[in-house]
Design a protein around this motif. Structure first.
Motif, PDB file in Angstrom:
ATOM      1  N   GLU A   1      -6.477 -31.349  24.055  1.00 56.56           N
ATOM      2  CA  GLU A   1      -7.844 -31.402  24.979  1.00 56.56           C
ATOM      3  C   GLU A   1      -8.321 -32.002  26.405  1.00 56.56           C
ATOM      4  O   GLU A   1      -6.653 -32.250  27.012  1.00 56.56           O
ATOM      5  CB  GLU A   1      -8.662 -32.716  24.265  1.00 56.56           C
ATOM      6  CG  GLU A   1      -7.450 -33.788  23.735  1.00 56.56           C
ATOM      7  CD  GLU A   1      -8.402 -34.726  24.977  1.00 56.56           C
ATOM      8  OE1 GLU A   1      -9.729 -34.958  25.687  1.00 56.56           O
ATOM      9  OE2 GLU A   1      -7.400 -35.544  25.479  1.00 56.56           O
ATOM     10  N   ALA A   2      -8.981 -31.677  26.777  1.00 52.65           N
ATOM     11  CA  ALA A   2      -8.768 -31.939  28.740  1.00 52.65           C
ATOM     12  C   ALA A   2     -10.509 -32.171  28.538  1.00 52.65           C
ATOM     13  O   ALA A   2     -10.869 -32.035  27.774  1.00 52.65           O
ATOM     14  CB  ALA A   2      -8.386 -30.141  29.332  1.00 52.65           C
ATOM     15  N   GLY A   3     -10.206 -32.831  29.786  1.00 48.18           N
ATOM     16  CA  GLY A   3     -11.459 -32.799  30.731  1.00 48.18           C
ATOM     17  C   GLY A   3     -11.977 -34.963  30.342  1.00 48.18           C
ATOM     18  O   GLY A   3     -11.447 -35.439  29.690  1.00 48.18           O
ATOM     19  N   ASP A   4     -12.603 -35.126  31.079  1.00 46.98           N
ATOM     20  CA  ASP A   4     -12.859 -36.955  31.276  1.00 46.98           C
ATOM     21  C   ASP A   4     -14.057 -37.352  30.880  1.00 46.98           C
ATOM     22  O   ASP A   4     -14.434 -37.773  29.989  1.00 46.98           O
ATOM     23  CB  ASP A   4     -12.141 -37.606  32.733  1.00 46.98           C
ATOM     24  CG  ASP A   4     -10.769 -37.234  32.836  1.00 46.98           C
ATOM     25  OD1 ASP A   4     -10.346 -38.120  31.939  1.00 46.98           O
ATOM     26  OD2 ASP A   4     -10.762 -37.366  34.204  1.00 46.98           O
ATOM     27  N   ASP A   5     -14.714 -36.828  31.707  1.00 49.17           N
ATOM     28  CA  ASP A   5     -16.366 -36.451  31.276  1.00 49.17           C
ATOM     29  C   ASP A   5     -16.624 -36.299  30.276  1.00 49.17           C
ATOM     30  O   ASP A   5     -16.415 -34.359  30.128  1.00 49.17           O
ATOM     31  CB  ASP A   5     -17.460 -36.124  32.730  1.00 49.17           C
ATOM     32  CG  ASP A   5     -17.267 -37.377  33.776  1.00 49.17           C
ATOM     33  OD1 ASP A   5     -16.968 -38.322  33.262  1.00 49.17           O
ATOM     34  OD2 ASP A   5     -17.001 -36.839  34.735  1.00 49.17           O
ATOM     35  N   TYR A   6     -18.060 -36.201  29.537  1.00 49.24           N
ATOM     36  CA  TYR A   6     -18.670 -35.109  27.855  1.00 49.24           C
ATOM     37  C   TYR A   6     -18.770 -33.889  28.586  1.00 49.24           C
ATOM     38  O   TYR A   6     -18.199 -33.015  28.095  1.00 49.24           O
ATOM     39  CB  TYR A   6     -19.932 -36.131  28.172  1.00 49.24           C
ATOM     40  CG  TYR A   6     -20.304 -34.723  26.706  1.00 49.24           C
ATOM     41  CD1 TYR A   6     -19.958 -35.332  25.165  1.00 49.24           C
ATOM     42  CD2 TYR A   6     -21.465 -34.192  26.985  1.00 49.24           C
ATOM     43  CE1 TYR A   6     -20.131 -34.855  23.710  1.00 49.24           C
ATOM     44  CE2 TYR A   6     -22.161 -33.340  26.027  1.00 49.24           C
ATOM     45  CZ  TYR A   6     -21.675 -34.159  24.368  1.00 49.24           C
ATOM     46  OH  TYR A   6     -21.685 -33.390  23.590  1.00 49.24           O
ATOM     47  N   ASP A   7     -19.709 -33.518  29.856  1.00 46.77           N
ATOM     48  CA  ASP A   7     -19.884 -32.412  30.244  1.00 46.77           C
ATOM     49  C   ASP A   7     -18.408 -30.885  30.699  1.00 46.77           C
ATOM     50  O   ASP A   7     -18.734 -29.865  31.546  1.00 46.77           O
ATOM     51  CB  ASP A   7     -20.763 -32.304  30.953  1.00 46.77           C
ATOM     52  CG  ASP A   7     -20.345 -32.441  33.068  1.00 46.77           C
ATOM     53  OD1 ASP A   7     -19.194 -33.966  32.847  1.00 46.77           O
ATOM     54  OD2 ASP A   7     -21.125 -32.515  33.723  1.00 46.77           O
ATOM     55  N   GLU A   8     -17.364 -32.139  30.653  1.00 54.45           N
ATOM     56  CA  GLU A   8     -15.988 -31.993  31.723  1.00 54.45           C
ATOM     57  C   GLU A   8     -15.043 -31.178  29.751  1.00 54.45           C
ATOM     58  O   GLU A   8     -13.423 -30.287  30.085  1.00 54.45           O
ATOM     59  CB  GLU A   8     -15.388 -32.348  32.044  1.00 54.45           C
ATOM     60  CG  GLU A   8     -15.650 -32.391  33.123  1.00 54.45           C
ATOM     61  CD  GLU A   8     -15.194 -33.416  34.287  1.00 54.45           C
ATOM     62  OE1 GLU A   8     -14.570 -33.847  33.828  1.00 54.45           O
ATOM     63  OE2 GLU A   8     -15.177 -33.598  36.219  1.00 54.45           O
ATOM     64  N   LEU A   9     -15.726 -31.554  28.563  1.00 53.27           N
ATOM     65  CA  LEU A   9     -14.770 -31.904  27.309  1.00 53.27           C
ATOM     66  C   LEU A   9     -14.611 -30.546  27.495  1.00 53.27           C
ATOM     67  O   LEU A   9     -15.115 -29.647  27.582  1.00 53.27           O
ATOM     68  CB  LEU A   9     -15.199 -32.920  26.024  1.00 53.27           C
ATOM     69  CG  LEU A   9     -15.226 -34.185  26.803  1.00 53.27           C
ATOM     70  CD1 LEU A   9     -15.627 -34.898  25.804  1.00 53.27           C
ATOM     71  CD2 LEU A   9     -13.694 -34.631  27.219  1.00 53.27           C
ATOM     72  N   ARG A  10     -13.059 -29.752  27.209  1.00 54.76           N
ATOM     73  CA  ARG A  10     -12.492 -28.945  26.372  1.00 54.76           C
ATOM     74  C   ARG A  10     -11.901 -29.454  25.101  1.00 54.76           C
ATOM     75  O   ARG A  10     -10.676 -30.234  25.939  1.00 54.76           O
ATOM     76  CB  ARG A  10     -12.336 -27.651  27.632  1.00 54.76           C
ATOM     77  CG  ARG A  10     -13.154 -27.473  28.568  1.00 54.76           C
ATOM     78  CD  ARG A  10     -12.513 -26.690  29.244  1.00 54.76           C
ATOM     79  NE  ARG A  10     -11.712 -27.083  29.599  1.00 54.76           N
ATOM     80  CZ  ARG A  10     -10.063 -27.224  30.862  1.00 54.76           C
ATOM     81  NH1 ARG A  10      -9.926 -25.744  30.382  1.00 54.76           N
ATOM     82  NH2 ARG A  10      -9.349 -28.077  31.419  1.00 54.76           N
ATOM     83  N   GLY A  11     -11.736 -28.754  24.455  1.00 54.93           N
ATOM     84  CA  GLY A  11     -10.438 -28.210  23.762  1.00 54.93           C
ATOM     85  C   GLY A  11     -10.513 -28.049  22.403  1.00 54.93           C
ATOM     86  O   GLY A  11     -11.438 -26.876  22.432  1.00 54.93           O
TER      87      GLY A  11
END
Length: 150
Positions: free
Chosen positions: A74-84
């Motif tokens: 997974e990657a991203g810190d904020d909800y709208d950036e989350l990828r996995g």
């Protein structure tokens, strides 16, 4: 189209995401049925998640009993950036020593980007004496990319 389908990655995007990432959260099953979860560096073996560990590690003992795994990258810190990408599968032990060392090199390259192979090889050969490797055969893949929500 529902939201779940809208955020799912294509097969090519899953491949690119796994190629561009370094760490996996690996879940195996403890003897009492609880999850055993660890974060580790991984490599790719013909596009499949590959990892190695010491033969006496809990994850290796778990896999000898039950090869089912879940692998979360997974990657991203904020909800709208989350990828996995969540890969469900069966971890198959690699017995060929050259292949084990090849997986070790793939992992070492991810752990230390830019370090030349001639400096990594002695470490991999030394630590590889006590390690076993696995390749995950996928049974199901779930992916998401929340950047598509905007």
């Amino acid at each position: 189209m529902n939201q779940r389908a809208r955020i799912a990655m294509s097969d090519d995007e899953v491949t690119a995401f796994l190629e561009g990432s370094r760490k996996v959260q690996l879940a195996t099953i403890n003897p009492d049925g609880t999850p055993h979860l660890v974060t580790m560096f991984y490599g790719l073996d013909e596009g499949r998640i590959a990892f190695w560990t010491y033969g006496k590690a809990q994850k290796a003992r778990n896999l000898a009993r039950d090869p089912r795994v879940s692998c979360l990258v997974e990657a991203g810190d904020d909800y709208d950036e989350l990828r996995g990408v969540l890969v469900y599968g069966l971890a198959e032990q690699v017995d060929d020593r050259d292949r084990v060392l090849g997986i070790g090199m793939a992992i070492a390259r991810r752990m230390t980007p830019g370090v030349p192979d001639d400096l990594l090889t002695p470490y991999v050969e030394q630590t590889g004496r006590k390690r076993i490797a696995y390749v995950v055969e996928r049974t199901k893949v779930v992916s998401w990319d929340h950047r598509r929500l905007t």
